[in-house]
Design an enzyme around this catalytic site. Structure first.
Site, PDB file in Angstrom:
ATOM      1  N   SER A 232       0.875  -1.165   0.000  1.00 34.63           N
ATOM      2  CA  SER A 232       0.000   0.000   0.000  1.00 34.63           C
ATOM      3  C   SER A 232       0.913   1.216   0.000  1.00 34.63           C
ATOM      4  O   SER A 232       2.136   1.092   0.125  1.00 34.63           O
ATOM      5  CB  SER A 232      -0.912   0.012   1.228  1.00 34.63           C
ATOM      6  N   ASN A 233       0.323   2.384  -0.124  1.00 36.12           N
ATOM      7  CA  ASN A 233       1.135   3.591  -0.100  1.00 36.12           C
ATOM      8  C   ASN A 233       1.806   3.807   1.255  1.00 36.12           C
ATOM      9  O   ASN A 233       2.788   4.542   1.358  1.00 36.12           O
ATOM     10  CB  ASN A 233       0.278   4.804  -0.461  1.00 36.12           C
TER      11      ASN A 233
ATOM     12  N   LYS B 222       5.483  -5.983   8.745  1.00 30.51           N
ATOM     13  CA  LYS B 222       4.625  -4.875   8.338  1.00 30.51           C
ATOM     14  C   LYS B 222       5.458  -3.597   8.335  1.00 30.51           C
ATOM     15  O   LYS B 222       6.032  -3.220   9.359  1.00 30.51           O
ATOM     16  CB  LYS B 222       3.447  -4.752   9.298  1.00 30.51           C
TER      17      LYS B 222
ATOM     18  N   ASP C 272     -12.035  -2.240  12.639  1.00 28.37           N
ATOM     19  CA  ASP C 272     -11.748  -2.493  11.220  1.00 28.37           C
ATOM     20  C   ASP C 272     -12.096  -3.927  10.844  1.00 28.37           C
ATOM     21  O   ASP C 272     -11.349  -4.603  10.128  1.00 28.37           O
ATOM     22  CB  ASP C 272     -10.279  -2.207  10.931  1.00 28.37           C
TER      23      ASP C 272
END
Length: 934
Positions: free
Chosen positions: A235-236, A255, A365
């Site tokens: 991801s960005n 991560k 989330d």
């Protein structure tokens, strides 16, 4: 989830839109209000404001400077650049406002362009070197995200890249129109904008940049006690990797978080969220089925969290593999087995969320991608980026919109809402739509109850929670009274054991479906009413005051423009007229005015450009305007376009040949054959022999190849079925058998990239999933294949056509649109079911027309699953189901056209699915001809 769509959801709650169209003064930087110096001009262009001297001349390409910035220093950085460039006469551009800067640097922004706040255009390398040095000095100490596509100059926010200055385009290797630069031979080639620094082969790196390239290459992972084994995704905000701790040989997930990048809605960057995630996970270390922290470290300025490796797959992928409603022949035992499995999965997730709540944490989330399912079906939750203590939890700043709670839900209510969505999504993964209309939850529950043996009390509390009914509180109270206490009780939704009524009459007990959806099951008698429902919604979204679009549609209208057939006004007006919903002269005038003076960068293709506009205008009876638009197309360098139906030469050849037949214009006929000859020459090597050498048919999945990504595409719009359609229609004009040979070769190329599913359906193979849809899937191939078989018998191709037909029987299709949803399935079935007076009673693959008509009626009735209310009418969501769409390719106009193909009293087809003007009709076939054995 296609992350490109997230940025287009930030403007309007109902429609995809661009931040460019937000005109509130507060959205801009103060520099934009500065008076222009004498001799300077300003031009808005998409997200940018471009400044330059009126008489300034720039090369068409070269080394450009990019400046990055954070939200809190952007005004200051821009002021410094302004004060530097204006006195020196150096052209530059900058993003229009802080909101655009946030979206450009958000977690799911495009990594190749993220971080670029200001672009500066030096006139030569001497000016480049001086500007880099002086701006680096002036911006020393200013922070900004790293621009992945560029080379960093020094330690500040100054970056450089070689690329285009002028807007030039070429066709990429996969047939797409992309920004271009000129190589050393004068040929336009793609201007690569990958998230990695790249110097074109014919360009020399300026010597003053050499030390900066060496500094960039000096940071390595050599000294880390971890070995990267594979990438999970990027991801960005950073990457996610599977790695191994070389000290203990322990497999971990690494991560990565980049500074100042991957922003969420509050402006927090990836490092802030990673730090917060590590803290929360340590608080939850005693909670089973939550990934544990292994290590935390920094490399350069990137932060890393090493997490416990969880064996298994994300729930969304498990759902793709196990979901029974993609198989029309799923048995009651299979549906019952799936139901029991899905309820066990939900029960585990609910227990984990409850345990997290007992420790005073809101997860925030929950969605299908963050639930890992192990080989033994044991569930683990991952990704705690937005988790927070209950006392601090507000509305999560990152969210998956299929599970994201409304703005009025905070704290534990956020998790409670997501658990309710999960109850429905496990059985009908369409919960994105409840954000657009909460009442849709009841309708989804009714569909679930009609297809799965789900307990009544499993569905009712979920619907109440999503709608915000008082019943949601009652369900919580039931749980609390039964013995559950503390925060866990506040996130649970009660589950009973009573069963819904017997099959065929099962109902969830919720409210009636959304008004008007019953008309989809009523057949031809309800067609005028249904047409008015769809047309009414379309017409009420018109925005003639805007120049960029007339009707809201897919995000592609901001890439290809709002005029075209696929995503713009031409397709909508064509669908309204073709289905008998009427003509709208004011809207036609809007289209003509802009098509005759098209904005820079407007394309020429059939579905994404002006050829489709010309086609639609001629169908609307505006031939003079259509020919004027064609004149514009023929003055462009169209011969360089690709071989796909959407943008390339096959669609152009078909359009020119059709309009030549209608008008008798020899110039159009000559151009049509020139386009066809170019396609034929380029595809001359595309030969796939019948059979594969081992006794099996090559067309039914043996030795299949993958479609899409780095591989050639299969399908009607981007694959070889588009050229096959062109060859077939031209054969009908000429009788030249060589054209029919070429059509067969092209079809076999697409069939090579198909695979047989366990249920016997032939679908396009994308590697991780198979696709039945019209644009990139198998039924688009089947449309052309069926018509080919009317001209020439072929047992192998007939077998493939029969297998494709089986892919059009599934109860569930994720989307409703024409190109990639149920409407395309309906258009395919309608083409097969049409029974003209001279048509065969049976198709060449042996399927009966009656069976096609029966399946067509069922699929039309199931359009109700996606129908949503809009201002008293019915509308449909576009791609990703996150917003309503009115366009032909993805939205309500496509549903209208497909439904008209099934129900209208006059023939309605996709363009060129009938013989061209001047051609013979499709031949009749004797009953049972070319029947294949099962």
């Amino acid at each position: 989830m296609d992350e490109r769509y997230d940025a287009y959801c930030a403007v309007d709650p109902l429609f995809y839109d661009s931040l460019t169209n937000v005109s509130a003064p507060a959205t801009g930087f103060t520099a934009a209000d500065r008076p222009l110096p004498t001799g300077w001009e300003r031009e808005p262009n998409d997200d940018w404001l471009i400044y330059g001297p009126e008489d300034g001349k720039l090369p068409q390409q070269g080394w450009k400077i990019h400046i990055s910035a954070c939200l809190d220093n952007a005004e200051r950085v821009l002021g410094t650049v302004w004060d530097y460039c204006i006195p020196r006469g150096i052209s530059f551009k900058f993003l229009r406002g802080p909101r655009m800067l946030l979206m450009r640097n958000s977690k799911y922004a495009r990594r190749g362009s993220s971080g670029k706040f200001v672009t500066i255009y030096p006139r030569d390398e001497a000016e480049l070197e001086l500007a880099c040095k002086e701006l680096s000095d002036r911006l020393e100490g200013e922070a900004g995200p790293y621009i992945l596509s560029d080379l960093r100059y020094g330690a500040g926010p100054v970056y450089v890249r070689y690329g285009g200055f002028a807007a030039r385009y070429c066709v990429s290797g996969d047939g797409q129109v992309v920004p271009a630069v000129e190589d050393d031979n004068g040929t336009l080639v793609p201007d690569r904008r990958d998230p990695i620094f790249h110097v074109p082969d014919w360009v020399a790196l300026p010597e003053f940049l050499r030390p900066h390239l060496d500094a960039r290459n000096a940071t390595t992972t050599t000294d880390l006690p971890y070995r990267i084994e594979r990438v999970i995704h990027f991801s960005n905000g950073g990457g996610l990797y599977v790695g191994r701790d070389t000290r203990t040989d322990t497999q971990v997930v690494l991560k990565e978080a980049r500074p100042h990048a991957g922003l969420d809605a509050t402006g927090a960057d990836a490092i802030t969220r990673l730090t917060r995630e590590a803290e929360v996970l340590r608080q939850l270390a005693d909670v089973p089925q939550v990934a544990q922290v292994h290590d935390q470290f920094v490399l350069g300025d990137h932060h890393f969290l090493a997490l416990e490796f969880i064996e298994g797959q994300a729930l969304n992928k498990v759902l793709v593999e196990r979901y029974p409603l993609i198989d029309a022949d799923a048995t009651p035992a299979e549906l019952s087995g799936y139901t029991a499995w899905a309820m066990r999965i939900h029960e585990q997730v609910e227990q984990i969320i409850g345990a997290i709540a007992d420790r005073g944490i809101v997860y925030g989330d929950l969605h299908l991608f963050n639930v890992m399912v192990g080989p033994d079906d044991r569930v683990t939750l991952v990704d705690f980026e937005v988790a927070a203590p209950v006392a601090d939890a507000s509305r999560p700043a990152l969210r998956n919109q299929a599970f994201a709670a409304p703005r009025d839900r905070t704290g534990l209510a956020v998790d409670r809402y997501a658990l309710a969505c999960l109850r429905l999504a496990l059985f009908l993964p369409l919960t994105q739509m409840v954000r657009l209309a909460p009442a849709k939850a009841a309708h989804l529950a009714d569909v679930i109850a009609a297809h799965f043996p789900v307990p009544r009390d499993f569905l009712l509390p979920a619907v109440a929670e999503i709608r915000g009914d008082a019943l949601a509180g009652g369900a919580t109270a039931d749980r609390a009274e039964s013995g559950a206490t503390g925060p866990a009780a506040a996130v649970a939704v009660s589950t009973g054991t009573r069963r819904v009524a017997s099959a065929g009459t099962r109902r969830s007990g919720t409210a009636d479906p959304i008004a008007g959806t019953a008309d989809f099951a009523a057949g031809r008698s309800a067609w005028p009413r249904l047409r008015n429902q769809l047309a009414g919604a379309i017409l009420r979204t018109a925005t003639p005051e805007r120049d960029d679009r007339l009707f809201p549609g897919d995000i592609d209208q901001f890439r290809t423009g709002g005029l075209n057939l696929g995503y713009g006004a031409a397709g909508v007006l064509h669908a309204l007229h073709a289905t008998g919903a009427g003509r709208f002269p004011d809207h036609e005038d809007w289209l003509v005015k802009r098509a005759l003076d098209p904005p820079s960068g407007t394309r020429c293709g059939f579905y994404d450009g002006l050829h489709g506009v010309a086609f639609a205008l001629d169908c609307l009876g505006r031939r003079s305007d259509a020919l004027d638009v064609l004149d514009i197309c023929l003055r462009e360098p169209w011969e360089d376009l690709g071989e796909d139906l959407v943008s390339g030469l096959p669609g152009i050849a078909l359009n020119l040949a059709e309009l030549a037949g209608r008008t008798g214009e020899p110039t159009l006929r000559q151009a049509a054959w020139r386009a066809a000859e170019l396609v034929a020459d380029r595809l001359a090597g595309d030969r796939t022999p019948a059979g594969n050498g081992d006794g099996g048919p090559a067309t039914l999945g043996s030795g299949s190849e993958i479609s899409g990504g780095t591989h050639p595409y299969a399908g009607l719009t981007r694959g070889r079925s588009g050229p096959a359609l062109m060859f077939l229609r031209l054969y009908e004009l000429t009788g030249d058998g060589a054209l029919l040979d070429r059509a067969a070769d092209a079809l076999r190329q697409d069939l090579r990239r198909c695979v047989l599913r366990p249920d016997g359906a032939l679908e396009v193979n994308e590697g991780w999933r198979t696709m039945p849809y019209l644009a990139h899937g198998s039924v688009g191939i089947g449309l052309v294949l069926d018509q080919y078989l009317r001209h020439r018998p072929d047992a192998e191709l007939a077998e493939a056509a029969a297998a494709i037909r089986r892919g059009a029987r599934a109860p569930f299709y994720a989307q409703s649109g024409l190109f990639a949803g149920r409407a395309g399935i309906i258009a395919y079935l309608a083409a097969r079911a049409t029974d003209g007076s001279d048509g065969p009673a049976e198709d060449p693959d042996g399927a009966s027309r009656d069976a096609d008509r029966a399946e067509l009626a069922v699929q039309v009735s199931r359009l109700a699953w996606h129908a949503l209310p809009y201002r008293g009418f019915l509308a449909f969501p576009g791609e990703q189901l996150l917003r309503l769409s009115m366009d032909l390719a993805t939205g309500t106009a496509g549903v209208l056209l497909a439904t008209g193909a099934a129900l209208h009293d006059e023939p309605v087809t996709l363009p060129f699915l009938a013989p061209l003007s001047g051609a013979t009709k499709l031949p009749s076939l004797p009953r049972g001809a070319y029947r294949t054995k099962n």
